[in-house]
Design a protein around this motif. Sequence first.
Motif, PDB file in Angstrom:
ATOM      1  N   ALA A 122       0.865  -1.162   0.000  1.00 46.53           N
ATOM      2  CA  ALA A 122       0.000   0.000   0.000  1.00 46.53           C
ATOM      3  C   ALA A 122       0.912   1.225   0.000  1.00 46.53           C
ATOM      4  CB  ALA A 122      -0.910   0.007   1.220  1.00 46.53           C
ATOM      5  N   VAL A 123       0.551   2.222  -0.791  1.00 51.79           N
ATOM      6  CA  VAL A 123       1.351   3.453  -0.896  1.00 51.79           C
ATOM      7  C   VAL A 123       0.408   4.641  -0.942  1.00 51.79           C
ATOM      8  CG1 VAL A 123       3.315   2.425  -2.118  1.00 51.79           C
ATOM      9  CG2 VAL A 123       1.359   3.289  -3.427  1.00 51.79           C
ATOM     10  N   THR A 124       0.970   5.822  -0.707  1.00 48.68           N
ATOM     11  CA  THR A 124       0.210   7.054  -0.870  1.00 48.68           C
ATOM     12  C   THR A 124       0.689   7.741  -2.143  1.00 48.68           C
ATOM     13  OG1 THR A 124      -0.018   7.304   1.512  1.00 48.68           O
ATOM     14  CG2 THR A 124      -0.357   9.279   0.179  1.00 48.68           C
ATOM     15  N   LEU A 125      -0.246   8.025  -3.040  1.00 52.17           N
ATOM     16  CA  LEU A 125       0.084   8.683  -4.303  1.00 52.17           C
ATOM     17  C   LEU A 125      -0.757   9.949  -4.438  1.00 52.17           C
ATOM     18  CD1 LEU A 125      -0.083   5.587  -6.742  1.00 52.17           C
ATOM     19  CD2 LEU A 125       1.896   6.423  -5.451  1.00 52.17           C
ATOM     20  N   SER A 126      -0.192  10.938  -5.158  1.00 51.72           N
ATOM     21  CA  SER A 126      -0.987  12.146  -5.416  1.00 51.72           C
ATOM     22  C   SER A 126      -1.277  12.271  -6.905  1.00 51.72           C
ATOM     23  CB  SER A 126      -0.241  13.390  -4.897  1.00 51.72           C
ATOM     24  OG  SER A 126       0.874  13.675  -5.715  1.00 51.72           O
ATOM     25  N   ARG A 127      -1.139  11.186  -7.633  1.00 53.54           N
ATOM     26  CA  ARG A 127      -1.248  11.280  -9.093  1.00 53.54           C
ATOM     27  C   ARG A 127      -2.640  11.712  -9.554  1.00 53.54           C
ATOM     28  NH1 ARG A 127      -1.626   5.474 -12.088  1.00 53.54           N
ATOM     29  NH2 ARG A 127      -3.762   5.077 -11.495  1.00 53.54           N
ATOM     30  N   ASP A 128      -3.661  11.428  -8.761  1.00 53.02           N
ATOM     31  CA  ASP A 128      -5.010  11.863  -9.129  1.00 53.02           C
ATOM     32  C   ASP A 128      -5.433  13.096  -8.350  1.00 53.02           C
ATOM     33  OD1 ASP A 128      -5.285   9.669 -10.914  1.00 53.02           O
ATOM     34  OD2 ASP A 128      -5.672   8.379  -9.196  1.00 53.02           O
ATOM     35  N   GLY A 129      -4.464  13.784  -7.725  1.00 50.74           N
ATOM     36  CA  GLY A 129      -4.763  14.958  -6.913  1.00 50.74           C
ATOM     37  C   GLY A 129      -5.008  14.561  -5.472  1.00 50.74           C
ATOM     38  N   ASP A 135      -5.309  11.180   2.900  1.00 51.45           N
ATOM     39  CA  ASP A 135      -5.330   9.797   3.387  1.00 51.45           C
ATOM     40  C   ASP A 135      -3.915   9.271   3.213  1.00 51.45           C
ATOM     41  OD1 ASP A 135      -8.056   9.881   3.905  1.00 51.45           O
ATOM     42  OD2 ASP A 135      -8.581   9.071   1.933  1.00 51.45           O
ATOM     43  N   THR A 136      -3.257   8.873   4.292  1.00 49.90           N
ATOM     44  CA  THR A 136      -1.863   8.436   4.174  1.00 49.90           C
ATOM     45  C   THR A 136      -1.482   7.513   5.316  1.00 49.90           C
ATOM     46  OG1 THR A 136       0.399   9.203   3.750  1.00 49.90           O
ATOM     47  CG2 THR A 136      -0.867  10.425   5.408  1.00 49.90           C
ATOM     48  N   GLU A 137      -0.206   7.130   5.363  1.00 47.82           N
ATOM     49  CA  GLU A 137       0.353   6.240   6.379  1.00 47.82           C
ATOM     50  C   GLU A 137      -0.442   4.936   6.530  1.00 47.82           C
ATOM     51  OE1 GLU A 137       3.090   8.190   9.470  1.00 47.82           O
ATOM     52  OE2 GLU A 137       1.101   9.026   9.890  1.00 47.82           O
ATOM     53  N   PRO A 138      -0.666   4.222   5.429  1.00 41.58           N
ATOM     54  CA  PRO A 138      -1.378   2.946   5.551  1.00 41.58           C
ATOM     55  C   PRO A 138      -0.514   1.906   6.251  1.00 41.58           C
ATOM     56  CG  PRO A 138      -0.485   3.181   3.344  1.00 41.58           C
ATOM     57  CD  PRO A 138      -0.243   4.497   4.051  1.00 41.58           C
ATOM     58  N   VAL A 139      -1.154   0.988   6.959  1.00 41.47           N
ATOM     59  CA  VAL A 139      -0.451  -0.167   7.518  1.00 41.47           C
ATOM     60  C   VAL A 139      -1.457  -1.310   7.595  1.00 41.47           C
ATOM     61  CG1 VAL A 139      -0.848   0.627   9.896  1.00 41.47           C
ATOM     62  CG2 VAL A 139       0.970  -0.999   9.435  1.00 41.47           C
TER      63      VAL A 139
END
Lengths: 433, 174
Positions: A253-260, A284-288
């Motif tokens: 799982a990662v955090t991306l901003s590619r879609d804003g 929404d970030t820091e998934p675990v």
Amino acid sequence: MISRLTRLVFGLLVTLCCGLPSAFAQFRVDVSGVGLTQVPIAFANFRDEQTSPQKIAAIVQADLERSGQFRGLAAGQVLDETSRPDISGFRQKGADALLTGSVTRLADGRYDVRFRLWDVVKSQDLGGASYAVVTGDLRLAAHRIADFVYEKLTGERGVFSTRVAYVTKSAQRFSLWIADADGENAQAALTSPEPIISPSWAPNGQQLAYVSFESRKPVVYVHDVSTGKRRVLANFRGSNSAPTWSPDGQRLAVTLSRDGGSQIYLIPAAGGEPQRLTQSNSIDTEPVFSPDGSAIYFVSDRGGSPQIYRMPAQGGPVQRVTFTGNYNISPSLSADGRWMAYISRVGGQYKLHVMDLNADKAQAITETSADERPSFAPNGRMLIYATQVQGREALMTTTLDGRITARLAGQSGDIREPHWGPFQNKMNSTKEN
Amino acid sequence: MKKFLLSCAVVLALAGCSSGVKLNDVPVEDKTGTTASTNDAPSSAQSGVTTVQAGKVSNIDPGPAGVGKVVYFDFDSFVIKAESQALIEAHARYLRADKNRRVSIEGHADDRGGREYNLALGQKRSEAVRKALGLLGVSDGQLEAVSFGKEKPAVPGNDEAAYAKNRRAEFNYR
């Protein structure tokens, strides 16, 4: 508040080995609190240990004492794994257990490390093993012995042979380090003129995912630490960050901003097209992942302030997990899924908290005020986290109740972003019993 | 392969290596960095680690002459202040004048709080600037909004004066 009762300083052994800079070395242990029960264990001088560049028995002793569950006693004599020790004499000295052993240099340059553990109370041989290792694995052999002792005497698996990753910054150089769980034997996996953050161990303990800014933007890499081979996992338009592995190692799982905005996605570990998991206009970030892989805990400011939430690992309905305070971030889960460590801002201070997820009860466990990024040891008994002590960055380990803390001492420059690695595969050994 | 990322070994970096970074890149196999063994231990050591050294990326386009490169933000805010409007309009004119120009807008946060959460906050700042440029007619393909979170403070320090200088978005032409 628990009062500081004792302060012990261990690990002042000078490692005479190799010409390596041992700038990153040694955890100093603080023990505080009342009612601690510690198993007294006597350490014999291992026969011919002076032939080894690593002081095996001392490493085992420091490991066990750092766990807070053992108190070391010097046996004051040489005893190897074949000796028949005077058990009643050790009983009189107040020892509950005794560790004996030897180190033998083999013709091929390797070392044969042997040991035997005795239950002094029951006058019982608890077994031993022998490890034939190269010089670079002597410390690992000592940590294996500590794991053996810990498991025999507590019934739980030890974590002394695991590794930790962390990042240092000195002048304008950032380095990603891999060290033994006692902070020793640190080796650089990556050095860069730009920041490195968020190292995350793969479940196999061989690979790390992390965020490197070396191309002047955050990009997620997957890096095999022994070979140094690495590849880009996520370099999409915008920022790519916060990698974390699924328990089966198949996805991240990662955090991306590619879609804003910053949103959570799943990517196959082998690489490929991300699948979007969250659909919000917030951060929404820091998934675990939960240890069983069924859920993802993450941080979101969808309620107006950053809080920890939980959702199914394939995405779906979101439940809020933290309700106290208005800044709760950086969740980490114990392997049994019962405990969640996280950072909460309380009165302007950032403090490590541990929540019992069964009881929905949380407690601040540190006396520091700039805590960051906790992660659990794989047996769930300890945490590693970053903080500041006297204005300097520091790495600490702590028991879940905060009573026994240890600081990684002796480093120069700033030190941050720790992550405790998983159990490693057992080393080849003979007659482990 | 495009000149996606010519990163080089430290040795080469000293000789000066530059690269352009294209936007919209998809993950590719990484060819950056060099490996070097850090210890004398035989490679058979189970606990051995191989070191990779990442190189440095430098810029080619200095951007519009005489125009500031930094937009500052208030605490916990992602709103572009009126005082920054002229600077953003100047960058918009520069970008509109040549569609081949590319700029990375790098968002930053102050030192308080977690690294990943601050990365997301910095991202909100860079995206606010990207949207403002879009409203001024700059093609989205010329823009990339990224974040450095709290990793690259403009000034050191743990007081409000330092924090105010660090809550920012910077224009970085490629």
